[in-house]
Design a protein around this motif. Structure first.
Motif, PDB file in Angstrom:
ATOM      1  N   THR A  60     -15.314  19.434  -9.902  1.00 59.84           N
ATOM      2  CA  THR A  60     -16.170  18.452  -9.223  1.00 59.84           C
ATOM      3  C   THR A  60     -15.543  17.061  -9.268  1.00 59.84           C
ATOM      4  OG1 THR A  60     -17.522  18.193 -11.222  1.00 59.84           O
ATOM      5  CG2 THR A  60     -18.331  19.712  -9.543  1.00 59.84           C
ATOM      6  N   GLY A  61     -14.798  16.778 -10.323  1.00 62.08           N
ATOM      7  CA  GLY A  61     -14.077  15.506 -10.382  1.00 62.08           C
ATOM      8  C   GLY A  61     -13.044  15.388  -9.279  1.00 62.08           C
ATOM      9  N   VAL A  62     -12.326  16.469  -9.009  1.00 60.10           N
ATOM     10  CA  VAL A  62     -11.329  16.464  -7.929  1.00 60.10           C
ATOM     11  C   VAL A  62     -12.027  16.380  -6.577  1.00 60.10           C
ATOM     12  CG1 VAL A  62      -9.535  17.822  -6.777  1.00 60.10           C
ATOM     13  CG2 VAL A  62      -9.587  17.687  -9.266  1.00 60.10           C
ATOM     14  N   LEU A  63     -13.076  17.188  -6.388  1.00 62.07           N
ATOM     15  CA  LEU A  63     -13.784  17.197  -5.106  1.00 62.07           C
ATOM     16  C   LEU A  63     -14.394  15.838  -4.777  1.00 62.07           C
ATOM     17  CD1 LEU A  63     -15.613  20.645  -5.407  1.00 62.07           C
ATOM     18  CD2 LEU A  63     -13.684  20.101  -3.901  1.00 62.07           C
TER      19      LEU A  63
ATOM     20  N   HIS B  62     -11.862  29.943  -4.609  1.00 61.92           N
ATOM     21  CA  HIS B  62     -12.319  29.164  -3.467  1.00 61.92           C
ATOM     22  C   HIS B  62     -13.835  29.221  -3.313  1.00 61.92           C
ATOM     23  CE1 HIS B  62      -8.017  29.245  -2.514  1.00 61.92           C
ATOM     24  NE2 HIS B  62      -8.278  28.118  -1.873  1.00 61.92           N
ATOM     25  N   LEU B  63     -14.431  30.363  -3.613  1.00 66.68           N
ATOM     26  CA  LEU B  63     -15.891  30.454  -3.563  1.00 66.68           C
ATOM     27  C   LEU B  63     -16.533  29.573  -4.625  1.00 66.68           C
ATOM     28  CD1 LEU B  63     -16.388  34.252  -2.860  1.00 66.68           C
ATOM     29  CD2 LEU B  63     -16.894  32.355  -1.322  1.00 66.68           C
ATOM     30  N   LEU B  64     -15.944  29.522  -5.803  1.00 64.62           N
ATOM     31  CA  LEU B  64     -16.464  28.632  -6.850  1.00 64.62           C
ATOM     32  C   LEU B  64     -16.363  27.182  -6.397  1.00 64.62           C
ATOM     33  CD1 LEU B  64     -17.519  28.000  -9.702  1.00 64.62           C
ATOM     34  CD2 LEU B  64     -15.125  28.015 -10.462  1.00 64.62           C
ATOM     35  N   ALA B  65     -15.205  26.791  -5.886  1.00 66.25           N
ATOM     36  CA  ALA B  65     -15.025  25.408  -5.433  1.00 66.25           C
ATOM     37  C   ALA B  65     -16.002  25.084  -4.300  1.00 66.25           C
ATOM     38  CB  ALA B  65     -13.587  25.177  -4.975  1.00 66.25           C
ATOM     39  N   PHE B  66     -16.176  26.023  -3.379  1.00 67.88           N
ATOM     40  CA  PHE B  66     -17.113  25.809  -2.272  1.00 67.88           C
ATOM     41  C   PHE B  66     -18.538  25.661  -2.803  1.00 67.88           C
ATOM     42  CE2 PHE B  66     -19.997  27.440   0.996  1.00 67.88           C
ATOM     43  CZ  PHE B  66     -19.726  26.545   2.026  1.00 67.88           C
ATOM     44  N   SER B  67     -18.936  26.519  -3.751  1.00 68.32           N
ATOM     45  CA  SER B  67     -20.288  26.432  -4.335  1.00 68.32           C
ATOM     46  C   SER B  67     -20.510  25.098  -5.030  1.00 68.32           C
ATOM     47  CB  SER B  67     -20.509  27.577  -5.323  1.00 68.32           C
ATOM     48  OG  SER B  67     -20.423  28.810  -4.680  1.00 68.32           O
ATOM     49  N   LEU B  68     -19.505  24.650  -5.769  1.00 69.04           N
ATOM     50  CA  LEU B  68     -19.624  23.357  -6.447  1.00 69.04           C
ATOM     51  C   LEU B  68     -19.691  22.219  -5.426  1.00 69.04           C
ATOM     52  CD1 LEU B  68     -17.121  23.942  -9.380  1.00 69.04           C
ATOM     53  CD2 LEU B  68     -19.616  23.768  -9.541  1.00 69.04           C
TER      54      LEU B  68
ATOM     55  N   ALA C 254     -24.563  13.896  -2.174  1.00 70.43           N
ATOM     56  CA  ALA C 254     -23.675  13.148  -1.275  1.00 70.43           C
ATOM     57  C   ALA C 254     -23.167  11.849  -1.908  1.00 70.43           C
ATOM     58  CB  ALA C 254     -24.400  12.849   0.033  1.00 70.43           C
ATOM     59  N   ASP C 255     -23.973  11.220  -2.754  1.00 69.14           N
ATOM     60  CA  ASP C 255     -23.552   9.941  -3.335  1.00 69.14           C
ATOM     61  C   ASP C 255     -22.480  10.094  -4.418  1.00 69.14           C
ATOM     62  OD1 ASP C 255     -25.229  11.118  -5.205  1.00 69.14           O
ATOM     63  OD2 ASP C 255     -26.272   9.250  -5.711  1.00 69.14           O
ATOM     64  N   LYS C 256     -22.142  11.325  -4.786  1.00 70.30           N
ATOM     65  CA  LYS C 256     -21.090  11.555  -5.788  1.00 70.30           C
ATOM     66  C   LYS C 256     -19.685  11.531  -5.185  1.00 70.30           C
ATOM     67  CE  LYS C 256     -23.763  12.192  -9.312  1.00 70.30           C
ATOM     68  NZ  LYS C 256     -23.850  11.199 -10.360  1.00 70.30           N
ATOM     69  N   PHE C 257     -19.594  11.565  -3.852  1.00 65.93           N
ATOM     70  CA  PHE C 257     -18.289  11.596  -3.190  1.00 65.93           C
ATOM     71  C   PHE C 257     -17.788  10.190  -2.899  1.00 65.93           C
ATOM     72  CE2 PHE C 257     -20.164  15.688  -2.176  1.00 65.93           C
ATOM     73  CZ  PHE C 257     -19.112  16.545  -2.383  1.00 65.93           C
ATOM     74  N   ALA C 258     -16.481  10.049  -2.905  1.00 64.68           N
ATOM     75  CA  ALA C 258     -15.849   8.780  -2.532  1.00 64.68           C
ATOM     76  C   ALA C 258     -15.817   8.699  -1.003  1.00 64.68           C
ATOM     77  CB  ALA C 258     -14.431   8.711  -3.090  1.00 64.68           C
TER      78      ALA C 258
ATOM     79  N   ALA D 194      -4.242  19.253  -7.128  1.00 67.09           N
ATOM     80  CA  ALA D 194      -5.171  18.883  -8.203  1.00 67.09           C
ATOM     81  C   ALA D 194      -6.323  19.889  -8.289  1.00 67.09           C
ATOM     82  CB  ALA D 194      -5.707  17.473  -7.974  1.00 67.09           C
ATOM     83  N   LEU D 195      -6.787  20.353  -7.140  1.00 66.76           N
ATOM     84  CA  LEU D 195      -7.879  21.326  -7.118  1.00 66.76           C
ATOM     85  C   LEU D 195      -7.442  22.647  -7.746  1.00 66.76           C
ATOM     86  CD1 LEU D 195     -10.778  21.888  -6.219  1.00 66.76           C
ATOM     87  CD2 LEU D 195      -9.854  22.653  -4.020  1.00 66.76           C
ATOM     88  N   ILE D 196      -6.278  23.120  -7.383  1.00 65.56           N
ATOM     89  CA  ILE D 196      -5.772  24.381  -7.941  1.00 65.56           C
ATOM     90  C   ILE D 196      -5.574  24.248  -9.450  1.00 65.56           C
ATOM     91  CG2 ILE D 196      -3.745  25.902  -7.994  1.00 65.56           C
ATOM     92  CD1 ILE D 196      -3.594  25.419  -4.907  1.00 65.56           C
ATOM     93  N   GLU D 197      -5.090  23.099  -9.876  1.00 66.31           N
ATOM     94  CA  GLU D 197      -4.898  22.857 -11.314  1.00 66.31           C
ATOM     95  C   GLU D 197      -6.234  22.846 -12.061  1.00 66.31           C
ATOM     96  OE1 GLU D 197      -2.771  22.322 -14.734  1.00 66.31           O
ATOM     97  OE2 GLU D 197      -1.879  22.543 -12.757  1.00 66.31           O
ATOM     98  N   ALA D 198      -7.290  22.329 -11.429  1.00 63.88           N
ATOM     99  CA  ALA D 198      -8.586  22.203 -12.085  1.00 63.88           C
ATOM    100  C   ALA D 198      -9.371  23.514 -12.129  1.00 63.88           C
ATOM    101  CB  ALA D 198      -9.421  21.139 -11.365  1.00 63.88           C
ATOM    102  N   LEU D 199      -9.119  24.403 -11.181  1.00 63.59           N
ATOM    103  CA  LEU D 199      -9.884  25.647 -11.115  1.00 63.59           C
ATOM    104  C   LEU D 199      -9.569  26.560 -12.295  1.00 63.59           C
ATOM    105  CD1 LEU D 199      -9.583  26.295  -7.299  1.00 63.59           C
ATOM    106  CD2 LEU D 199     -11.727  26.071  -8.558  1.00 63.59           C
TER     107      LEU D 199
END
Length: 174
Positions: free
Chosen positions: A54-57, A85-91, A97-101, A117-122
């Motif tokens: 979620t930090g990367v997203l 990818h399903l986990l990342a999509f679910s997260l 919306a206010d958590k995104f840059a 960065a996303l692949i590293e974090a998963l």
């Protein structure tokens, strides 16, 4: 009662019966405690991974994060990484919306850094990613040099047109 029976009876009274120590309940309790500790460690590790994802997203605009995630999922080397990818999509869809840059990705380099960065974090799902699924969209291929390369391998984008229309609606001002 005859003499022999009395003698045996007195001998039995003097003997202590053998009792084996009952170690099975102690062993079962120890095994249960060990399993509970392993489960807690796994839960903490998984939660830490989810926080990293979620930090990367949250580093980019949600539309860019969704687009990059779908592109990454459709990339051929990632076709065995459906669970990640399903986990990342679910997260992604569960984040407010206010958590995104507000930052938009405008270059390939930004996209590549984001995906790296996303692949590293998963988290690692090696037991679920040790196979290569068959493409269920048929033989959709492009020509790269002299080689035909399959490019679509299913994933969260089941209807490409619907996904593109949804992203266009998300981008357009209301």
């Amino acid at each position: 009662m005859n003499r022999k029976k009395r003698k045996n009876r007195s001998r039995k009274k003097g003997k202590k019966k053998f009792q084996a120590q009952n170690t099975k309940p102690d062993l079962l309790i120890a095994m249960q405690q060990n399993m509970e500790e392993q489960q807690k460690r796994f839960e903490r590790s998984f939660q830490t991974s989810c926080e990293r994802v979620t930090g990367v997203l949250s580093r980019v605009h949600p539309v860019d994060a969704l687009s990059a995630l779908n592109i990454s999922d459709l990339w051929q080397p990632n076709r065995a990484s459906q669970v990640k990818h399903l986990l990342a999509f679910s997260l992604l869809v569960s984040m407010p919306a206010d958590k995104f840059a507000p930052t938009r990705m405008t270059t390939y380099e930004e996209f590549a850094r984001f995906c790296g960065a996303l692949i590293e974090a998963l988290p690692d799902f090696s037991m679920l990613e040790d196979y290569v699924p068959e493409a269920d969209w048929g033989a959709v291929k492009i020509l790269i040099g002299q080689e035909q390369v399959a490019i679509l391998h299913s994933g969260p984008v089941q209807r490409t047109l619907t996904a593109m229309e949804s992203e266009a609606k998300a981008v357009s001002p209301r």
